[in-house]
Scaffold this motif. Sequence first.
Motif, PDB file in Angstrom:
ATOM      1  N   LEU A  55     -14.077 -30.103  14.403  1.00 12.95           N
ATOM      2  CA  LEU A  55     -14.716 -29.942  15.713  1.00 12.95           C
ATOM      3  C   LEU A  55     -15.256 -31.262  16.263  1.00 12.95           C
ATOM      4  O   LEU A  55     -15.632 -31.345  17.422  1.00 12.95           O
ATOM      5  N   ARG A 111     -13.847 -32.400  22.691  1.00 12.18           N
ATOM      6  CA  ARG A 111     -14.686 -31.632  23.602  1.00 12.18           C
ATOM      7  C   ARG A 111     -13.908 -30.607  24.445  1.00 12.18           C
ATOM      8  O   ARG A 111     -14.339 -29.483  24.603  1.00 12.18           O
ATOM      9  N   TRP A 114     -13.438 -27.338  22.607  1.00 18.62           N
ATOM     10  CA  TRP A 114     -14.584 -26.550  22.155  1.00 18.62           C
ATOM     11  C   TRP A 114     -14.697 -25.255  22.934  1.00 18.62           C
ATOM     12  O   TRP A 114     -14.679 -25.253  24.163  1.00 18.62           O
ATOM     13  N   GLY A 115     -14.859 -24.189  22.195  1.00 13.56           N
ATOM     14  CA  GLY A 115     -15.054 -22.900  22.833  1.00 13.56           C
ATOM     15  C   GLY A 115     -13.737 -22.284  23.263  1.00 13.56           C
ATOM     16  O   GLY A 115     -13.465 -21.135  22.970  1.00 13.56           O
ATOM     17  N   THR A 119     -13.684 -22.734  17.966  1.00 17.04           N
ATOM     18  CA  THR A 119     -15.124 -22.522  18.063  1.00 17.04           C
ATOM     19  C   THR A 119     -15.678 -22.219  16.680  1.00 17.04           C
ATOM     20  O   THR A 119     -14.923 -22.066  15.721  1.00 17.04           O
ATOM     21  N   ALA A 120     -16.979 -22.135  16.589  1.00 16.56           N
ATOM     22  CA  ALA A 120     -17.574 -21.963  15.270  1.00 16.56           C
ATOM     23  C   ALA A 120     -18.666 -20.911  15.282  1.00 16.56           C
ATOM     24  O   ALA A 120     -19.329 -20.685  16.287  1.00 16.56           O
TER      25      ALA A 120
ATOM     26  N   ALA B 170     -20.610 -26.055  20.308  1.00 14.59           N
ATOM     27  CA  ALA B 170     -19.361 -25.610  19.679  1.00 14.59           C
ATOM     28  C   ALA B 170     -18.666 -24.534  20.519  1.00 14.59           C
ATOM     29  O   ALA B 170     -17.455 -24.404  20.481  1.00 14.59           O
ATOM     30  N   HIS B 171     -19.455 -23.786  21.283  1.00 14.17           N
ATOM     31  CA  HIS B 171     -18.851 -22.757  22.124  1.00 14.17           C
ATOM     32  C   HIS B 171     -18.362 -23.310  23.449  1.00 14.17           C
ATOM     33  O   HIS B 171     -17.903 -22.575  24.306  1.00 14.17           O
ATOM     34  N   GLY B 172     -18.522 -24.619  23.626  1.00 12.55           N
ATOM     35  CA  GLY B 172     -17.937 -25.264  24.785  1.00 12.55           C
ATOM     36  C   GLY B 172     -18.784 -25.211  26.045  1.00 12.55           C
ATOM     37  O   GLY B 172     -18.280 -25.454  27.135  1.00 12.55           O
TER      38      GLY B 172
END
Lengths: 295, 273
Positions: A55, A111, A114-115, A119-120, B170-172
């Motif tokens: 990530l 970036r 991400w999501g 995702t995490a 992390a979820h953007g």
Amino acid sequence: MSRLLDVRDLVIEFDTRHGRKRVVDGVSFHLERGEVLGILGESGSGKTMSTLAVLGLVGGRPGVVQGQVLFDEGAGPQDLLADLGRVVKPRGDRLVKNDRRWQRLVHRTMRPLWGRAMTAVFQNPRHSLDPLMTIGAQVEESVRLAQPELDRAGRAGRAVEWLARVQMNDPKRVHSSYAHELSGGMCQRAMIAVALARAPMLLIADEPTTGLDTTVRAEIVALFRELLADRRRSMLYISHDIREVLFLADRIIVMRHGKVVETVAVADLKAGVGERHPYTASLLAAADLAFEAAA
Amino acid sequence: MGGRAERIAFWGSGAIVALVIAIGLVSPLIGYDPAAAVDYEQKLLGPGAGHWLGTDAQGRDVAMRLMKGTEAFFLPGLMAAGIATMAGALLGAIAGYAEGWGRTLVVGFLQLVDTLPRLIFIILVCTILNPSITLIAGVAGVLFIPSIATVIRRKVEALGSEDYILAHVAHGFSTTRILLYHILWLQARPLLIRQATYVFGYVLFVETALSYLGDYGVQEPTPSWGNMVAQTRELGGASAWPWVFPAVAIAVTIAAFLAFGNLLARRDEEAIR
């Protein structure tokens, strides 16, 4: 179709008071589409760092100093760390990292994923939720990013659907609840809903059941299995609990002291095919599991 | 919410704040000619039927002047509070989040401004430039940027290592949204309320001080609470009525704003915990 994720020769180092420590030492692993890869190891084995590196969220210095992270969104594999050579340069006998360039690399290559693409879900679900927002509002943030065309009511509807999909008993009530009003297990379900609402290809679950009651842990693990049953998503499932990993994963890697000591398909392991690494064998023995090859 | 005393303090100070705001909003709509108000037949009256709060040395109605006097600090106070909280929050967020030269520049600016003694600097600016209450309010707003920015910066830095902010990343969720909504609006709102009311109270204090001192404040015949109190110098001990109400108004208003800001922020904090 190519592999979704291919991590090659990853090295992560940190400067400590006792000099530089190599916490991840040449780790390689890969993940096929629709696959669940279990990453097993004790604390400090480098399993969390290896996945945070995917990530680009490794904090501390210097952090990721070497390796490749090939990620394929569908248009062929891209090395997310392709520019690492310009970020990390050898000076004397050690590698020195330019923090600004690293930030720029993360911003440019990781970036945007991400999501949306990856995702995490972390441990400590209660602390992973915003204490000042309702659960519904948080799921809606993800829904908004996934489906910007929806209006307020549409987003709320989607959020309630997601809360139902993560098997909340009363999704409507949870929608208007705050994290402190929910149990740890419910918080983790909410986290999973926030993470999955954007339909990412890769879900990284970093010890998502740590700190939960035994029965709740079993429920969360079962939920993961069900949510991933359609094989449209892939998951890296990090745990120190071999039973959870064996239940969920298609393959596992076992890490110790920053290295991968064994990679094995769960089916092979259960069938007792091949020799186990002594460390893996000790983990199996500690969990009172014995898999014998059929005679 | 705390006990009964705190509830009374909250609603009491809130009522005073609401009254001051209402007067501040309505006052400009009412015509007032200070020259026409002069009536030496009626000077230095005590509170009574015709003039509720009495009259001053020129026979002008104290209640009317007290009301018109809010104009001297009301909009300037809002302006200063707006400048200080908005710029302070923004620069604080940058100082807490950004890296590299942007941060260095912002932190340098904040430290520089922070070294300036507020009241003395405002008087200094007034001696150099043409003093107006707008200028004074603008300068006061800028002078309060560092203290607000510092609070916000600490908040941003502290929250930056929180699990849920990492999870948001992390979820953007975008950095702008995390900073502006999740941190500034949701987490730092009580801090900003407290600081904004403090700055407003400070502007009233500065206006009063400057008008009392004479040269740089609001000039007679335009009323301000400060120059109303200043009449005490000309009157000596002859009559207390012209200045006692403005003096009480200043003290009560500043106290009410500080108390209300504090208690409102406390309520906000408790509502979200």
